[in-house]
Design a protein around this motif. Sequence first.
Motif, PDB file in Angstrom:
ATOM      1  N   ALA A   4      -7.014  -4.176  -1.399  1.00 30.93           N
ATOM      2  CA  ALA A   4      -7.460  -3.156  -2.352  1.00 30.93           C
ATOM      3  C   ALA A   4      -8.982  -2.981  -2.327  1.00 30.93           C
ATOM      4  O   ALA A   4      -9.509  -2.123  -3.017  1.00 30.93           O
ATOM      5  N   GLY A   5      -9.685  -3.804  -1.550  1.00 33.35           N
ATOM      6  CA  GLY A   5     -11.132  -3.690  -1.464  1.00 33.35           C
ATOM      7  C   GLY A   5     -11.876  -4.544  -2.468  1.00 33.35           C
ATOM      8  O   GLY A   5     -13.077  -4.393  -2.633  1.00 33.35           O
ATOM      9  N   HIS A   6     -11.195  -5.465  -3.147  1.00 32.32           N
ATOM     10  CA  HIS A   6     -11.827  -6.343  -4.125  1.00 32.32           C
ATOM     11  C   HIS A   6     -12.383  -7.586  -3.445  1.00 32.32           C
ATOM     12  O   HIS A   6     -11.784  -8.139  -2.528  1.00 32.32           O
ATOM     13  N   PHE A   7     -13.527  -8.042  -3.937  1.00 31.44           N
ATOM     14  CA  PHE A   7     -14.159  -9.236  -3.390  1.00 31.44           C
ATOM     15  C   PHE A   7     -13.373 -10.463  -3.824  1.00 31.44           C
ATOM     16  O   PHE A   7     -13.107 -10.667  -5.006  1.00 31.44           O
ATOM     17  N   ILE A   8     -12.998 -11.285  -2.863  1.00 31.55           N
ATOM     18  CA  ILE A   8     -12.213 -12.479  -3.181  1.00 31.55           C
ATOM     19  C   ILE A   8     -12.915 -13.764  -2.726  1.00 31.55           C
ATOM     20  O   ILE A   8     -12.322 -14.822  -2.728  1.00 31.55           O
ATOM     21  N   GLY A   9     -14.189 -13.670  -2.349  1.00 34.50           N
ATOM     22  CA  GLY A   9     -14.915 -14.826  -1.842  1.00 34.50           C
ATOM     23  C   GLY A   9     -15.509 -15.673  -2.946  1.00 34.50           C
ATOM     24  O   GLY A   9     -15.335 -15.424  -4.142  1.00 34.50           O
ATOM     25  N   GLY A  10     -16.247 -16.675  -2.514  1.00 38.71           N
ATOM     26  CA  GLY A  10     -16.915 -17.577  -3.430  1.00 38.71           C
ATOM     27  C   GLY A  10     -18.322 -17.116  -3.757  1.00 38.71           C
ATOM     28  O   GLY A  10     -18.785 -16.062  -3.310  1.00 38.71           O
ATOM     29  N   MET A  11     -19.017 -17.938  -4.535  1.00 38.74           N
ATOM     30  CA  MET A  11     -20.339 -17.565  -5.015  1.00 38.74           C
ATOM     31  C   MET A  11     -21.374 -17.465  -3.889  1.00 38.74           C
ATOM     32  O   MET A  11     -22.274 -16.635  -3.938  1.00 38.74           O
ATOM     33  N   TRP A  12     -21.263 -18.266  -2.850  1.00 38.40           N
ATOM     34  CA  TRP A  12     -22.268 -18.281  -1.785  1.00 38.40           C
ATOM     35  C   TRP A  12     -21.808 -17.570  -0.516  1.00 38.40           C
ATOM     36  O   TRP A  12     -22.421 -17.718   0.531  1.00 38.40           O
ATOM     37  N   ASP A  13     -20.762 -16.787  -0.567  1.00 39.80           N
ATOM     38  CA  ASP A  13     -20.281 -16.085   0.627  1.00 39.80           C
ATOM     39  C   ASP A  13     -21.254 -15.030   1.129  1.00 39.80           C
ATOM     40  O   ASP A  13     -21.214 -14.645   2.292  1.00 39.80           O
ATOM     41  N   TRP A  14     -22.124 -14.561   0.285  1.00 44.36           N
ATOM     42  CA  TRP A  14     -23.117 -13.559   0.692  1.00 44.36           C
ATOM     43  C   TRP A  14     -24.224 -14.172   1.539  1.00 44.36           C
ATOM     44  O   TRP A  14     -24.928 -13.477   2.252  1.00 44.36           O
ATOM     45  N   PHE A  15     -24.382 -15.490   1.460  1.00 43.88           N
ATOM     46  CA  PHE A  15     -25.498 -16.175   2.116  1.00 43.88           C
ATOM     47  C   PHE A  15     -25.093 -16.573   3.533  1.00 43.88           C
ATOM     48  O   PHE A  15     -24.413 -17.565   3.750  1.00 43.88           O
ATOM     49  N   ASP A  16     -25.505 -15.778   4.502  1.00 45.27           N
ATOM     50  CA  ASP A  16     -25.245 -16.094   5.902  1.00 45.27           C
ATOM     51  C   ASP A  16     -26.473 -15.701   6.726  1.00 45.27           C
ATOM     52  O   ASP A  16     -27.518 -15.362   6.179  1.00 45.27           O
ATOM     53  N   TRP A  17     -26.368 -15.754   8.019  1.00 48.63           N
ATOM     54  CA  TRP A  17     -27.529 -15.494   8.879  1.00 48.63           C
ATOM     55  C   TRP A  17     -28.035 -14.064   8.755  1.00 48.63           C
ATOM     56  O   TRP A  17     -29.221 -13.815   8.894  1.00 48.63           O
ATOM     57  N   ARG A  18     -27.129 -13.112   8.460  1.00 51.47           N
ATOM     58  CA  ARG A  18     -27.568 -11.722   8.336  1.00 51.47           C
ATOM     59  C   ARG A  18     -28.423 -11.518   7.093  1.00 51.47           C
ATOM     60  O   ARG A  18     -29.465 -10.856   7.143  1.00 51.47           O
TER      61      ARG A  18
END
Length: 103
Positions: A4-18
Amino acid sequence: MDEAGHFIGGMWDWFDWRSLLVALTLIQGYVLIGSTYLILKTEGELQTSHYRTAKLAAWTTLLGAILITIATPVVYELEFGLKSERKAVSSNTDCRKVNESNQ
């Protein structure tokens, strides 16, 4: 993201090399702006120091921008291209089922 396009990750999933690459390039861009401002407003040794800082910041900002520009379409295709191909295959399969049932 789920179907459905909903975010299902954890709190630090945004933090990556990009995100780190974009953040560091942004910081270098601001260093470049600050150094060029100080070049205009100062004289002597301080101005010379900021010439060196601005040159380094310009190169690192350019390098970061090039890496971001190259990485964005590649990563997008790897992450989202495969998902869209799966959806296209499943939608084609669904269309064939509908066509077969109508015949």
